[in-house]
Motif scaffolding. Structure first.
Motif, short mmCIF file in Angstrom:
data_model
loop_
_atom_site.label_atom_id
_atom_site.label_comp_id
_atom_site.label_asym_id
_atom_site.label_seq_id
_atom_site.Cartn_x
_atom_site.Cartn_y
_atom_site.Cartn_z
N ALA A 11 -10.63 -15.19 0.49
CA ALA A 11 -10.43 -15.75 -1.06
C ALA A 11 -11.88 -14.66 -2.06
O ALA A 11 -12.02 -15.29 -3.38
N SER A 12 -13.00 -14.31 -1.24
CA SER A 12 -13.57 -13.69 -1.74
C SER A 12 -13.40 -12.25 -2.37
O SER A 12 -13.66 -12.10 -3.19
N ALA A 13 -12.17 -11.33 -1.77
CA ALA A 13 -11.51 -10.52 -2.12
C ALA A 13 -11.12 -11.11 -3.33
O ALA A 13 -11.03 -9.73 -4.76
N ILE A 14 -10.43 -11.96 -3.76
CA ILE A 14 -9.80 -12.33 -4.80
C ILE A 14 -10.44 -12.63 -5.83
O ILE A 14 -10.10 -12.19 -7.43
N GLU A 15 -11.80 -13.26 -5.50
CA GLU A 15 -12.87 -13.74 -6.96
C GLU A 15 -13.09 -12.03 -7.44
O GLU A 15 -12.72 -11.92 -9.06
N ILE B 260 -11.47 -2.88 -3.14
CA ILE B 260 -11.92 -4.70 -3.15
C ILE B 260 -11.29 -5.31 -2.03
O ILE B 260 -12.16 -6.02 -1.07
N CYS B 261 -9.99 -4.18 -1.58
CA CYS B 261 -9.76 -5.16 -0.31
C CYS B 261 -10.43 -5.08 1.30
O CYS B 261 -9.71 -5.69 2.09
N ALA B 262 -10.71 -3.48 0.54
CA ALA B 262 -10.90 -3.01 2.26
C ALA B 262 -12.56 -3.62 2.70
O ALA B 262 -12.54 -3.78 3.71
N ARG B 263 -12.85 -3.73 1.76
CA ARG B 263 -14.44 -4.06 1.84
C ARG B 263 -14.28 -5.76 2.41
O ARG B 263 -15.21 -5.78 3.58
N HIS B 264 -13.62 -6.25 2.43
CA HIS B 264 -13.16 -7.98 2.65
C HIS B 264 -12.02 -7.60 3.72
O HIS B 264 -11.87 -9.12 4.77
N ASP C 155 -5.97 3.94 9.42
CA ASP C 155 -5.95 2.80 8.81
C ASP C 155 -6.90 1.75 9.26
O ASP C 155 -5.91 0.64 9.90
N PRO C 156 -8.34 1.97 9.82
CA PRO C 156 -8.71 1.24 11.46
C PRO C 156 -8.79 -0.51 11.58
O PRO C 156 -8.77 -1.58 12.17
N ASP C 157 -8.71 -0.76 10.25
CA ASP C 157 -9.15 -2.61 9.85
C ASP C 157 -7.23 -3.12 9.39
O ASP C 157 -7.39 -4.57 9.74
N ASN C 158 -6.37 -2.44 9.54
CA ASN C 158 -4.92 -2.98 9.93
C ASN C 158 -4.47 -3.57 8.52
O ASN C 158 -4.10 -4.97 8.57
N ILE C 159 -5.19 -3.22 7.26
CA ILE C 159 -5.29 -4.06 5.48
C ILE C 159 -3.69 -3.66 5.79
O ILE C 159 -3.56 -4.17 4.77
N MET C 160 -3.48 -2.08 6.25
CA MET C 160 -2.03 -1.74 4.82
C MET C 160 -0.88 -2.19 5.81
O MET C 160 -0.13 -2.04 6.28
N VAL D 243 -3.25 6.50 -2.48
CA VAL D 243 -4.66 5.53 -2.42
C VAL D 243 -4.19 5.73 -0.92
O VAL D 243 -2.95 4.64 -0.47
N LEU D 244 -5.53 6.06 -0.16
CA LEU D 244 -5.18 5.73 1.08
C LEU D 244 -6.07 3.60 1.51
O LEU D 244 -6.49 3.29 0.51
N PRO D 245 -5.74 3.69 3.16
CA PRO D 245 -6.50 2.17 3.15
C PRO D 245 -8.19 1.92 2.43
O PRO D 245 -8.68 0.78 2.26
N ASN D 246 -8.94 3.16 3.07
CA ASN D 246 -10.11 2.67 2.13
C ASN D 246 -10.84 3.14 0.47
O ASN D 246 -11.28 3.21 0.15
N GLY D 247 -9.29 3.43 0.14
CA GLY D 247 -9.29 3.48 -1.41
C GLY D 247 -9.56 5.06 -2.17
O GLY D 247 -9.16 5.46 -3.14
N GLN D 248 -9.35 5.90 -1.03
CA GLN D 248 -9.71 7.12 -1.26
C GLN D 248 -8.31 7.09 -1.78
O GLN D 248 -6.74 7.51 -1.38
N ILE D 249 -8.19 8.69 -3.26
CA ILE D 249 -7.02 8.88 -3.57
C ILE D 249 -6.66 10.51 -2.97
O ILE D 249 -7.77 11.10 -3.62
#
Length: 461
Positions: free
Chosen positions: A7-11, A61-65, A447-452, A170-176
């Protein structure tokens, strides 16, 4: 990850994208599934970025959350690749659909990931060049690279693996990052381009591709040819390949598939026996020679009922029928759904693999037509089941499992072109052994947090 994280990411994403972040039910439903017969799962939101920089900001944004991110092209994949099993945000790249550069002298083009193969070929028409990878569906090139797609032209021109020269990711941390170059070969370090080709969005989001092009042939001739057995049809192709005949396309359709073709295409009646659909490319003299050589080879293997198509409209009609084989197969059982699977074996093992597969189909009591890219040992099974019939679904899954294990027994792979997604993940350990653990190590490192696209290809503890 928690619902509060998402929810925080979506905001934050709403503030970034405005009305290009959707939580509408119809948009969420569209992004809850692909063409696979899998249980849909709704994402929490769908993002529609228009630039690489926006993709990067979305991922940051998604990585932060620790919010899951699922790349989405056009939804034509066949193993549940784009189903957001953990919720989160689907990143739809359809608005990133520009052909950025065409280098006709170097036979390459640079495109955004939302460009479809048909769109690229339309833009190439005046140049005399063509993009050759043709999986049937009008898929996006980003999705085709992510799933390592191939199709009917692969026997001559190669798959996406051979036709992607460079990527922007674009990597899972947002780096291009950028991988590869427009040079046709390189010895400069690890081949990162081909790490991402086939990674199914589990390591990053492809935002730009450099792809190979080929010259349009002077002459094209297509044909169909009937055989009394699948073994004879496959043997004709093996002989043609062994003598170096440059087949552009060679497709196998079994007798059950031909029954479906006649139902779905009543204006194109053909004998309900195994068939090859073929195409030859080259100069006028070269194509004429190829045609006669294949005719001689096939006749020695019992081939008959040749029908040739040299006019563009006739060839298009023929290949449209082939590309609609899925719907033709479904016409064999009105109202049925299709459980689709594929495998690939060394071409010398193909006849045996298909023969044993047909024995397994008969034992299952189900209808399951076969279509194969016979030139590279790849075939597809469309297992027809009654919607909601748990017994039939159980038998269909058991049949698919037997076919996949048979492919491994014969030195092949459980997927020649569909990819892993959700449907094939359970076979990865059996196919790769210790190398499968290395895939998980690479995934965790990138992708250590497995978000992708979590839950696909590999499973992290």
């Amino acid at each position: 990850m928690t619902s509060q994280n998402i929810a925080s990411a979506i905001e934050e994403l709403k503030a970034l994208l405005g009305d290009r972040l959707s939580t509408g039910s119809s948009i969420l439903e569209m992004h809850s599934h692909d063409e696979a017969y899998s249980t849909p799962v709704m994402p929490d939101a769908v993002a529609f970025p228009e630039t690489t920089e926006e993709v990067s900001e979305v991922v940051k944004i998604c990585a932060r959350h620790k919010c899951p991110v699922v790349p989405y092209g056009i939804g034509t994949s066949l193993e549940g690749h784009v189903i957001p099993v953990a919720g989160g945000v689907s990143v739809d790249t359809s608005r990133m659909n520009k052909v950025l550069e065409i280098h006709d002298s170097d036979l390459d083009a640079v495109v955004e990931p939302g460009v479809t193969r048909t769109q690229l070929n339309e833009e190439l028409r005046a140049t005399g060049l063509m993009f050759t990878v043709d999986p049937g569906a009008d898929a996006t090139l980003g999705g085709m690279a992510a799933t390592r797609a191939s199709g009917t032209n692969s026997v001559r021109y190669g798959t996406m693996r051979e036709n992607v020269l460079a990527l922007e990711v674009v990597l899972p941390n947002g780096q291009i990052i950028e991988t590869g170059s427009r040079a046709r070969k390189s010895s400069a370090g690890y081949d990162l381009t081909h790490l991402f080709v086939g990674s199914e969005g589990t390591l990053g989001i492809i935002t730009k591709l450099t792809v190979r092009l080929f010259g349009q042939p002077e002459t094209i001739s297509a044909a169909t040819c009937a055989f009394d057995t699948i073994e004879n049809a496959v043997n004709a192709v093996i002989m043609a390949i062994q003598i170096g005949l440059p087949l552009a396309r060679v497709e196998l359709l079994d007798d059950m598939q031909m029954k479906g073709m006649n139902i779905y295409n009543p204006d194109m009646p053909m004998a309900e026996t195994p068939h090859l659909f073929l195409e030859f490319h080259g100069s006028e003299a070269g194509v004429a020679e190829q045609v006669e050589m294949f005719r001689s080879i096939s006749e020695d293997s019992g081939g008959s009922d040749f029908k040739w198509a040299t006019k563009t409209e006739d060839r298009n009609r023929l290949w449209k029928a082939r590309h609609n084989a899925y719907y033709a197969g479904k016409s064999l059982r009105k109202g049925a759904e299709g459980v689709v699977t594929d495998c690939c074996v060394p071409i010398s093992a193909l006849a045996e693999c298909i023969a044993r597969t047909k024995e397994e189909i008969a034992e299952s009591g189900l209808i399951a037509p076969i279509v194969g890219h016979v030139g590279d040992g790849n075939f597809h099974l469309l297992i027809l089941v009654e919607p909601g019939n748990e017994d039939e679904m159980k038998r269909a899954n058991a049949l698919a499992a037997k076919v996949n294990h048979l492919a491994l027994e014969l030195g092949g792979t459980v997927t020649g072109e569909h990819g892993v997604g959700l449907g094939k993940r359970k076979y990865m350990q059996a196919e790769h052994g210790g190398a499968y653990a290395l895939m998980a190590t690479l995934k965790k490192a990138v992708d250590p947090d497995n978000i992708m696209n979590p839950g696909k290809v590999v499973t992290l503890n």
